[in-house]
Design a protein around this motif. Sequence first.
Motif, PDB file in Angstrom:
ATOM      1  N   ARG A 141      -5.841   0.388  -5.916  1.00 29.49           N
ATOM      2  CA  ARG A 141      -6.017   0.980  -4.286  1.00 29.49           C
ATOM      3  C   ARG A 141      -6.567   2.250  -3.942  1.00 29.49           C
ATOM      4  O   ARG A 141      -7.143   2.869  -5.096  1.00 29.49           O
ATOM      5  N   MET A 142      -6.978   2.297  -2.853  1.00 32.77           N
ATOM      6  CA  MET A 142      -7.859   3.759  -2.511  1.00 32.77           C
ATOM      7  C   MET A 142      -7.036   4.938  -3.029  1.00 32.77           C
ATOM      8  O   MET A 142      -5.644   4.928  -2.980  1.00 32.77           O
ATOM      9  N   VAL A 143      -7.667   6.041  -3.245  1.00 30.33           N
ATOM     10  CA  VAL A 143      -6.899   7.105  -3.846  1.00 30.33           C
ATOM     11  C   VAL A 143      -5.784   7.568  -2.834  1.00 30.33           C
ATOM     12  O   VAL A 143      -4.801   8.164  -3.191  1.00 30.33           O
ATOM     13  N   ASN A 144      -6.218   7.758  -1.584  1.00 28.95           N
ATOM     14  CA  ASN A 144      -5.153   8.339  -0.708  1.00 28.95           C
ATOM     15  C   ASN A 144      -4.352   7.573   0.070  1.00 28.95           C
ATOM     16  O   ASN A 144      -3.403   7.720   0.863  1.00 28.95           O
ATOM     17  N   LEU A 145      -4.231   6.015  -0.526  1.00 28.87           N
ATOM     18  CA  LEU A 145      -3.512   5.266  -0.089  1.00 28.87           C
ATOM     19  C   LEU A 145      -2.065   5.108  -0.929  1.00 28.87           C
ATOM     20  O   LEU A 145      -2.122   5.450  -1.983  1.00 28.87           O
ATOM     21  N   PRO A 146      -0.923   5.283  -0.281  1.00 28.63           N
ATOM     22  CA  PRO A 146       0.385   5.399  -0.722  1.00 28.63           C
ATOM     23  C   PRO A 146       0.736   4.314  -1.861  1.00 28.63           C
ATOM     24  O   PRO A 146       0.495   3.304  -1.750  1.00 28.63           O
ATOM     25  N   ALA A 147       1.414   4.813  -3.024  1.00 28.61           N
ATOM     26  CA  ALA A 147       1.579   4.155  -3.862  1.00 28.61           C
ATOM     27  C   ALA A 147       2.572   2.970  -3.442  1.00 28.61           C
ATOM     28  O   ALA A 147       2.614   1.699  -4.186  1.00 28.61           O
ATOM     29  N   GLN A 148       3.448   3.005  -2.441  1.00 28.82           N
ATOM     30  CA  GLN A 148       4.320   2.002  -1.914  1.00 28.82           C
ATOM     31  C   GLN A 148       3.462   0.610  -1.544  1.00 28.82           C
ATOM     32  O   GLN A 148       4.066  -0.451  -1.581  1.00 28.82           O
ATOM     33  N   ILE A 149       2.235   0.679  -1.349  1.00 29.68           N
ATOM     34  CA  ILE A 149       1.453  -0.547  -1.108  1.00 29.68           C
ATOM     35  C   ILE A 149       1.532  -1.337  -2.308  1.00 29.68           C
ATOM     36  O   ILE A 149       1.215  -2.521  -1.943  1.00 29.68           O
ATOM     37  N   ALA A 150       1.811  -0.935  -3.558  1.00 30.97           N
ATOM     38  CA  ALA A 150       1.744  -2.047  -4.677  1.00 30.97           C
ATOM     39  C   ALA A 150       2.862  -2.950  -4.288  1.00 30.97           C
ATOM     40  O   ALA A 150       2.889  -4.149  -4.880  1.00 30.97           O
ATOM     41  N   THR A 151       4.003  -2.517  -3.953  1.00 33.38           N
ATOM     42  CA  THR A 151       5.144  -3.420  -4.213  1.00 33.38           C
ATOM     43  C   THR A 151       5.094  -4.987  -3.134  1.00 33.38           C
ATOM     44  O   THR A 151       5.358  -5.925  -4.035  1.00 33.38           O
ATOM     45  N   PRO A 152       4.486  -4.827  -2.103  1.00 30.21           N
ATOM     46  CA  PRO A 152       4.461  -6.311  -1.481  1.00 30.21           C
ATOM     47  C   PRO A 152       3.306  -6.809  -2.037  1.00 30.21           C
ATOM     48  O   PRO A 152       3.158  -7.896  -1.934  1.00 30.21           O
ATOM     49  N   LEU A 153       2.428  -6.365  -2.708  1.00 29.67           N
ATOM     50  CA  LEU A 153       1.141  -6.796  -3.325  1.00 29.67           C
ATOM     51  C   LEU A 153       1.720  -7.635  -4.446  1.00 29.67           C
ATOM     52  O   LEU A 153       1.381  -8.925  -4.869  1.00 29.67           O
ATOM     53  N   TYR A 154       2.547  -6.981  -5.438  1.00 33.47           N
ATOM     54  CA  TYR A 154       2.823  -7.755  -6.651  1.00 33.47           C
ATOM     55  C   TYR A 154       3.947  -8.797  -6.147  1.00 33.47           C
ATOM     56  O   TYR A 154       4.131  -9.896  -6.602  1.00 33.47           O
TER      57      TYR A 154
END
Length: 212
Positions: A141-154
């Motif tokens: 993800r882009m550096v400034n994007l919160p890590a929480q974006i990974a959960t729905p992606l996975y």
Amino acid sequence: MSLWIDDIDFINVSFDFTSPTDIDFHSIKRQLQQLFYTYSTRDEQLDLGKVADHVIGLAASSGVGTVVKVDQEDDSDPYAFVSLVNLKDTCSSASQTLHNFFSARLASKSVGSSSTASQAISDVLSSSNTAHRPYLVLHERMVNLPAQIATPLYRILAQEIESQVAQRRSFQLRRRIGIGRRCIFHEASATKEETKKRDKDEDVDVIIVIGC
């Protein structure tokens, strides 16, 4: 999905989770460079353009793989992506590129995981058992994007794989490999020159087996 960032005010951003297309090639390649830490010249042999093409092609052919964009801005650059690569697919140039890359790194012992983990990955990569295809899970993800974006992606990736398995496609993820980075701490007494030399000599990448 919306994310709020507390500051003087809040920012409300709506994201669209969609399949990658040709327009996303350069952005995916840049995120792959970030993932593999290849802004330096040491990994020039790793052709990430082939991997970016694979991410787009897999989504088009199998419906596996997702990018995150700002809602209603289809021509904007993706903020994050997730995908898979079968590291034993002899017909895929991306697979061969990554397979050779990991094999070379493991052989040079420049990987930051334990010797046991390194040996386990080497065994998986060299195995002739077609039932144990090792899949590399790609996510960045882009550096400034919160890590929480990974959960729905996975979560979406898991649903896409389940759909392929239900259709009896060849997505049997018995071996999953992910990559990350390790953080190296130096003694406070180390000189600036010593720290620079260590940073140059030591590898900051690490391979992690995330599932079997």
